[in-house]
Design a protein around this motif. Structure first.
Motif, PDB file in Angstrom:
ATOM      1  N   ARG A  17      -6.190  37.624   0.712  1.00  0.00           N
ATOM      2  CA  ARG A  17      -7.510  37.136   1.113  1.00  0.00           C
ATOM      3  C   ARG A  17      -8.157  36.244   0.065  1.00  0.00           C
ATOM      4  NH1 ARG A  17      -8.986  38.721   5.850  1.00  0.00           N
ATOM      5  NH2 ARG A  17      -7.882  40.446   6.793  1.00  0.00           N
ATOM      6  N   ASP A  18      -7.765  36.356  -1.170  1.00  0.00           N
ATOM      7  CA  ASP A  18      -8.326  35.521  -2.232  1.00  0.00           C
ATOM      8  C   ASP A  18      -7.592  34.183  -2.252  1.00  0.00           C
ATOM      9  OD1 ASP A  18      -7.935  34.729  -5.380  1.00  0.00           O
ATOM     10  OD2 ASP A  18      -9.970  35.423  -4.903  1.00  0.00           O
ATOM     11  N   ALA A  19      -8.329  33.091  -2.058  1.00  0.00           N
ATOM     12  CA  ALA A  19      -7.718  31.766  -1.938  1.00  0.00           C
ATOM     13  C   ALA A  19      -6.947  31.369  -3.191  1.00  0.00           C
ATOM     14  CB  ALA A  19      -8.775  30.717  -1.615  1.00  0.00           C
ATOM     15  N   ARG A  22      -3.810  33.365  -3.340  1.00  0.00           N
ATOM     16  CA  ARG A  22      -2.910  32.911  -2.273  1.00  0.00           C
ATOM     17  C   ARG A  22      -2.190  31.630  -2.691  1.00  0.00           C
ATOM     18  NH1 ARG A  22      -6.254  33.507   1.681  1.00  0.00           N
ATOM     19  NH2 ARG A  22      -7.157  31.427   1.651  1.00  0.00           N
ATOM     20  N   SER A  51      -3.110  27.216   3.426  1.00  0.00           N
ATOM     21  CA  SER A  51      -4.086  28.161   2.899  1.00  0.00           C
ATOM     22  C   SER A  51      -5.378  28.129   3.714  1.00  0.00           C
ATOM     23  CB  SER A  51      -4.376  27.874   1.426  1.00  0.00           C
ATOM     24  OG  SER A  51      -5.246  28.851   0.893  1.00  0.00           O
ATOM     25  N   ASP A  52      -5.825  26.948   4.092  1.00  0.00           N
ATOM     26  CA  ASP A  52      -7.024  26.822   4.921  1.00  0.00           C
ATOM     27  C   ASP A  52      -6.833  27.494   6.280  1.00  0.00           C
ATOM     28  OD1 ASP A  52      -8.228  25.401   2.880  1.00  0.00           O
ATOM     29  OD2 ASP A  52      -7.988  23.444   3.853  1.00  0.00           O
ATOM     30  N   ALA A  55      -6.987  31.267   5.814  1.00  0.00           N
ATOM     31  CA  ALA A  55      -8.370  31.715   5.644  1.00  0.00           C
ATOM     32  C   ALA A  55      -9.074  31.808   7.000  1.00  0.00           C
ATOM     33  CB  ALA A  55      -9.125  30.764   4.711  1.00  0.00           C
TER      34      ALA A  55
END
Length: 110
Positions: A17-19, A22, A51-52, A55
């Motif tokens: 969950r942490d960009a 990730r 990644s986007d 999220a």
């Protein structure tokens, strides 16, 4: 990493969950120009685009987590496996490897 470890590391990317964390995982698992496609995305190129999308998926999926179902087959530089998203969904992915990392992921929802 062997194929199973690499696939599990790829699924860890989807669960992160942490960009920033990730993106760090992506550097060791996915090639820089990696391609991701599934029924929702025609083709995302590179770490930032994927990644986007991850999220965004987290906002829709809540606390559900991906896990490896079955590694169906491996040959040459490709693998086919099933995944589970909690008890809510399953699917299939075909991955292509290059240089010890995943170069492309083509996903299918079951």
């Amino acid at each position: 990493m062997n194929v199973t470890e690499l696939i599990n590391a790829y699924l860890d990317i989807w669960n992160e969950r942490d960009a920033a964390a990730r993106l760090k995982l992506m550097e060791s698992v996915l090639s820089e120009d990696s391609l991701y496609a599934d029924p929702d995305y025609e083709g995302l190129r590179g770490h930032a685009a994927l990644s986007d999308a991850i999220a965004l998926a987290h906002t829709k999926l809540g606390d559900l987590r991906f896990s490896l179902g079955e590694l169906i087959g491996v040959h040459h530089d490709r693998a086919l496996f099933t995944w589970r998203l909690g008890d809510a969904a399953t699917g299939y992915d075909v991955v292509e490897f290059a240089g010890g990392r995943i170069r492309s992921v083509i996903g299918f929802f079951a």
